[in-house]
Design a protein around this motif. Structure first.
Motif, PDB file in Angstrom:
ATOM      1  N   ALA A 175       6.007   5.784   0.580  1.00 31.19           N
ATOM      2  CA  ALA A 175       6.089   7.043   1.332  1.00 31.19           C
ATOM      3  C   ALA A 175       7.518   7.587   1.341  1.00 31.19           C
ATOM      4  N   GLU A 176       8.490   6.683   1.531  1.00 27.94           N
ATOM      5  CA  GLU A 176       9.880   7.153   1.603  1.00 27.94           C
ATOM      6  C   GLU A 176      10.482   7.422   0.221  1.00 27.94           C
ATOM      7  N   SER A 177       9.697   7.213  -0.830  1.00 26.13           N
ATOM      8  CA  SER A 177      10.088   7.671  -2.176  1.00 26.13           C
ATOM      9  C   SER A 177       9.544   9.062  -2.424  1.00 26.13           C
ATOM     10  N   THR A 205       1.003   9.366   1.414  1.00 24.20           N
ATOM     11  CA  THR A 205      -0.013   8.341   1.657  1.00 24.20           C
ATOM     12  C   THR A 205      -1.382   9.028   1.659  1.00 24.20           C
ATOM     13  N   PHE A 206      -2.429   8.260   1.957  1.00 28.82           N
ATOM     14  CA  PHE A 206      -3.788   8.813   1.897  1.00 28.82           C
ATOM     15  C   PHE A 206      -4.286   9.289   3.250  1.00 28.82           C
ATOM     16  N   ARG A 207      -4.009   8.486   4.294  1.00 30.01           N
ATOM     17  CA  ARG A 207      -4.689   8.733   5.567  1.00 30.01           C
ATOM     18  C   ARG A 207      -3.779   9.181   6.687  1.00 30.01           C
ATOM     19  N   ASP A 208      -2.462   9.274   6.423  1.00 35.94           N
ATOM     20  CA  ASP A 208      -1.582   9.803   7.473  1.00 35.94           C
ATOM     21  C   ASP A 208      -1.829  11.299   7.603  1.00 35.94           C
ATOM     22  N   GLY A 249       2.782  -1.583   4.449  1.00 36.91           N
ATOM     23  CA  GLY A 249       2.459  -0.176   4.223  1.00 36.91           C
ATOM     24  C   GLY A 249       1.025   0.106   3.837  1.00 36.91           C
ATOM     25  N   THR A 250       0.098  -0.598   4.464  1.00 38.72           N
ATOM     26  CA  THR A 250      -1.309  -0.307   4.179  1.00 38.72           C
ATOM     27  C   THR A 250      -2.100  -0.228   5.478  1.00 38.72           C
ATOM     28  N   SER A 251      -3.058   0.703   5.521  1.00 39.78           N
ATOM     29  CA  SER A 251      -3.764   0.984   6.773  1.00 39.78           C
ATOM     30  C   SER A 251      -4.831  -0.058   7.095  1.00 39.78           C
ATOM     31  N   GLY A 252      -5.154  -0.932   6.136  1.00 45.22           N
ATOM     32  CA  GLY A 252      -6.168  -1.963   6.401  1.00 45.22           C
ATOM     33  C   GLY A 252      -7.567  -1.375   6.555  1.00 45.22           C
ATOM     34  N   LEU A 261      -3.196  12.504   1.359  1.00 45.84           N
ATOM     35  CA  LEU A 261      -3.986  13.062   0.246  1.00 45.84           C
ATOM     36  C   LEU A 261      -5.446  13.289   0.625  1.00 45.84           C
ATOM     37  N   TRP A 262      -6.013  12.350   1.407  1.00 42.78           N
ATOM     38  CA  TRP A 262      -7.449  12.494   1.726  1.00 42.78           C
ATOM     39  C   TRP A 262      -7.703  13.511   2.839  1.00 42.78           C
ATOM     40  N   THR A 263      -6.648  14.102   3.396  1.00 46.81           N
ATOM     41  CA  THR A 263      -6.872  15.244   4.305  1.00 46.81           C
ATOM     42  C   THR A 263      -6.884  16.541   3.500  1.00 46.81           C
ATOM     43  N   PRO A 278       9.716   1.759   9.594  1.00 48.02           N
ATOM     44  CA  PRO A 278       9.674   2.242   8.211  1.00 48.02           C
ATOM     45  C   PRO A 278       9.965   1.113   7.222  1.00 48.02           C
ATOM     46  N   ALA A 279       9.198   1.087   6.146  1.00 43.87           N
ATOM     47  CA  ALA A 279       9.340   0.017   5.156  1.00 43.87           C
ATOM     48  C   ALA A 279      10.763  -0.052   4.607  1.00 43.87           C
ATOM     49  N   SER A 280      11.414   1.100   4.417  1.00 43.27           N
ATOM     50  CA  SER A 280      12.749   1.093   3.796  1.00 43.27           C
ATOM     51  C   SER A 280      13.765   0.347   4.654  1.00 43.27           C
ATOM     52  N   GLY A 294       0.840  -1.191   0.000  1.00 42.88           N
ATOM     53  CA  GLY A 294       0.000   0.000   0.000  1.00 42.88           C
ATOM     54  C   GLY A 294       0.875   1.241   0.000  1.00 42.88           C
ATOM     55  N   ALA A 295       0.243   2.388   0.174  1.00 47.07           N
ATOM     56  CA  ALA A 295       0.920   3.676   0.008  1.00 47.07           C
ATOM     57  C   ALA A 295       2.155   3.813   0.906  1.00 47.07           C
ATOM     58  N   GLY A 296       2.171   3.125   2.063  1.00 46.77           N
ATOM     59  CA  GLY A 296       3.293   3.248   2.986  1.00 46.77           C
ATOM     60  C   GLY A 296       4.615   2.782   2.393  1.00 46.77           C
ATOM     61  N   MET A 313      -4.048  -3.851  -8.386  1.00 46.53           N
ATOM     62  CA  MET A 313      -5.490  -4.065  -8.192  1.00 46.53           C
ATOM     63  C   MET A 313      -6.303  -2.774  -8.250  1.00 46.53           C
ATOM     64  N   HIS A 314      -5.668  -1.614  -8.013  1.00 49.69           N
ATOM     65  CA  HIS A 314      -6.381  -0.336  -8.094  1.00 49.69           C
ATOM     66  C   HIS A 314      -6.009   0.468  -9.348  1.00 49.69           C
ATOM     67  N   GLY A 315      -5.440  -0.223 -10.356  1.00 49.89           N
ATOM     68  CA  GLY A 315      -5.106   0.455 -11.612  1.00 49.89           C
ATOM     69  C   GLY A 315      -3.753   1.128 -11.570  1.00 49.89           C
TER      70      GLY A 315
HETATM   71  P1  OAD Z   1      -3.196   4.646   3.661  1.00 50.43           P
HETATM   72  O1  OAD Z   1      -2.766   6.070   3.510  1.00 50.43           O
HETATM   73  O2  OAD Z   1      -4.579   4.388   4.085  1.00 50.43           O
HETATM   74  O3  OAD Z   1      -2.238   3.894   4.681  1.00 50.43           O
HETATM   75  C1  OAD Z   1      -0.845   3.970   4.588  1.00 50.43           C
HETATM   76  C2  OAD Z   1      -0.241   3.139   5.713  1.00 50.43           C
HETATM   77  O4  OAD Z   1       1.168   3.140   5.548  1.00 50.43           O
HETATM   78  C3  OAD Z   1      -0.541   3.669   7.124  1.00 50.43           C
HETATM   79  O5  OAD Z   1      -0.962   2.599   7.959  1.00 50.43           O
HETATM   80  C4  OAD Z   1       0.811   4.226   7.593  1.00 50.43           C
HETATM   81  O6  OAD Z   1       1.020   4.061   8.999  1.00 50.43           O
HETATM   82  C5  OAD Z   1       1.781   3.379   6.806  1.00 50.43           C
HETATM   83  N1  OAD Z   1       3.056   4.045   6.526  1.00 50.43           N
HETATM   84  C6  OAD Z   1       3.298   5.368   6.306  1.00 50.43           C
HETATM   85  N2  OAD Z   1       4.592   5.577   6.052  1.00 50.43           N
HETATM   86  C7  OAD Z   1       5.211   4.367   6.114  1.00 50.43           C
HETATM   87  C8  OAD Z   1       6.558   3.912   5.965  1.00 50.43           C
HETATM   88  N3  OAD Z   1       7.556   4.756   5.661  1.00 50.43           N
HETATM   89  N4  OAD Z   1       6.809   2.602   6.114  1.00 50.43           N
HETATM   90  C9  OAD Z   1       5.813   1.724   6.415  1.00 50.43           C
HETATM   91  N5  OAD Z   1       4.529   2.094   6.578  1.00 50.43           N
HETATM   92  C10 OAD Z   1       4.223   3.389   6.424  1.00 50.43           C
HETATM   93  O7  OAD Z   1      -2.860   3.931   2.251  1.00 50.43           O
HETATM   94  P2  OAD Z   1      -3.412   2.541   1.698  1.00 50.43           P
HETATM   95  O8  OAD Z   1      -3.639   1.583   2.801  1.00 50.43           O
HETATM   96  O9  OAD Z   1      -2.513   2.133   0.592  1.00 50.43           O
HETATM   97  O10 OAD Z   1      -7.413   3.598  -3.147  1.00 50.43           O
HETATM   98  O11 OAD Z   1      -4.795   2.970   1.091  1.00 50.43           O
HETATM   99  C11 OAD Z   1      -5.598   2.016   0.460  1.00 50.43           C
HETATM  100  C12 OAD Z   1      -6.366   2.645  -0.674  1.00 50.43           C
HETATM  101  O12 OAD Z   1      -7.075   3.779  -0.198  1.00 50.43           O
HETATM  102  C13 OAD Z   1      -5.512   3.204  -1.788  1.00 50.43           C
HETATM  103  O13 OAD Z   1      -5.122   2.240  -2.729  1.00 50.43           O
HETATM  104  C14 OAD Z   1      -6.375   4.242  -2.397  1.00 50.43           C
HETATM  105  C15 OAD Z   1      -6.887   4.877  -1.127  1.00 50.43           C
HETATM  106  O14 OAD Z   1      -8.044   5.585  -1.192  1.00 50.43           O
HETATM  107  C16 OAD Z   1      -7.990   4.228  -4.186  1.00 50.43           C
HETATM  108  O15 OAD Z   1      -7.706   5.365  -4.526  1.00 50.43           O
HETATM  109  C17 OAD Z   1      -9.042   3.412  -4.857  1.00 50.43           C
END
Ligand code: OAD
Length: 251
Positions: A21-23, A27-30, A187-190, A34-36, A230-232, A16-18, A120-122
């Motif tokens: 992040a280090e590139s 991310t979306f929800r930190d 790297g995904t928030s679940g 982006l979603w903030t 951190p993922a890196s 996922g976006a995490g 999976m999300h294009g």
């Molecule tokens: P989120 O932004 O929801 O979650 C990112 C996760 O990565 C969070 O749990 C962070 O704690 C973690 N994270 C941040 N930096 C990190 C790092 N350096 N190393 C490891 N983890 C780190 O992003 P996603 O879970 O990918 O969909 O979001 C899922 C989907 O929601 C996306 O594919 C997108 C979004 O809306 C669509 O646009 C359809």
């Protein structure tokens, strides 16, 4: 840590976006995600696109430009190494629309993405005609009036799965989750389904499940182990450990 491995195991990895992040890709929800800053309903739904296609194209044009400037980080590189050196199969399923996974691997002939990688999300690098379904490589900037190269309709959209749409390749993904010996989420928030249920799906079918994330995700209890950091750093450590266990099996 984890089950005893022989090297023949099938590993399925969800990213996922995490991981990006280090590139430098947000991310979306930190905090500052982006979603903030953007209204998800306006830029990531078919309804938002119908209301204001120019706004949606601008949003994805900006993200495409960011993605083109970004470089894979050690987490992407470590997964590429795992795919090269693990004797069994490794499948990466990414929710990310950037192309940082494929940029760690030599391009296969024919211009297709590498096998063993599912978006999976294009993809930001894809364009899709909403009228005829034709797909082609996205230019740097897309606009509502761009004609489809196949049918000429001005119905060009980014090849991104929006909220309310069905993610790509789900049959293949569910099949893989049922066969997996190891499932690893990075790297995904679940919080976005169906990906958020993959650990449960794979775990029920017998896989050992590991989460690697900056913090425990919303579904952390579905995993057998959680590595926080951190993922890196954490992903290369995990891959190193896995490959070392093969070359030096415990007594
Ligand atoms: P989120 O932004 O929801 O979650 C990112 C996760 O990565 C969070 O749990 C962070 O704690 C973690 N994270 C941040 N930096 C990190 C790092 N350096 N190393 C490891 N983890 C780190 O992003 P996603 O879970 O990918 O969909 O979001 C899922 C989907 O929601 C996306 O594919 C997108 C979004 O809306 C669509 O646009 C359809």
């Amino acid at each position: 840590m984890g089950p005893k491995l022989t090297g023949g195991e099938f590993i399925v990895i969800l990213t996922g976006a995490g991981i990006s992040a280090e590139s430098g890709l947000g991310t979306f929800r930190d905090k500052d995600g982006l979603w903030t800053r953007y209204d998800l309903a306006e830029v990531a739904t078919p309804e938002g696109f119908a209301r204001n296609p120019a706004l949606v194209h601008e949003f994805y044009n900006a993200r495409r430009a960011n993605s083109r400037e970004a470089r894979p980080n050690p987490a992407h590189e470590a997964l590429a190494r795992l795919r090269r050196d693990w004797p069994g199969d490794v499948l990466i399923v990414t929710q990310n629309v950037d192309d940082l996974h494929e940029r760690t691997e030599p391009a296969p002939p024919g211009g297709d993405g590498p096998s063993g990688l599912i978006h999976m999300h294009g993809r930001l690098e894809g364009a899709l005609c909403a009228a005829c379904g034709h797909r082609w490589p996205a230019p740097a900037r897309m606009a509502p009036a761009d004609p489809c190269p196949a049918c000429a309709a001005a119905a060009t959209r980014p090849d991104i799965v929006w909220f309310g749409e069905i993610p790509y390749h789900m049959d293949e993904i569910w099949f893989a989750l049922r066969q997996a010996d190891l499932f690893v989420s990075i790297g995904t928030s679940g919080t976005v389904y169906p990906a958020a249920a993959f650990a449960q799906d794979a775990g029920r079918a017998g896989a050992w499940c590991l989460e690697i994330n900056a913090e425990a995700s919303a579904v952390a209890e579905d995993f057998d182990a959680v590595l926080i950091g951190p993922a890196s750093r954490k992903v290369p450590e995990w891959v190193e450990g896995l490959l070392a266990a093969l070359s030096h099996p415990p007594g």
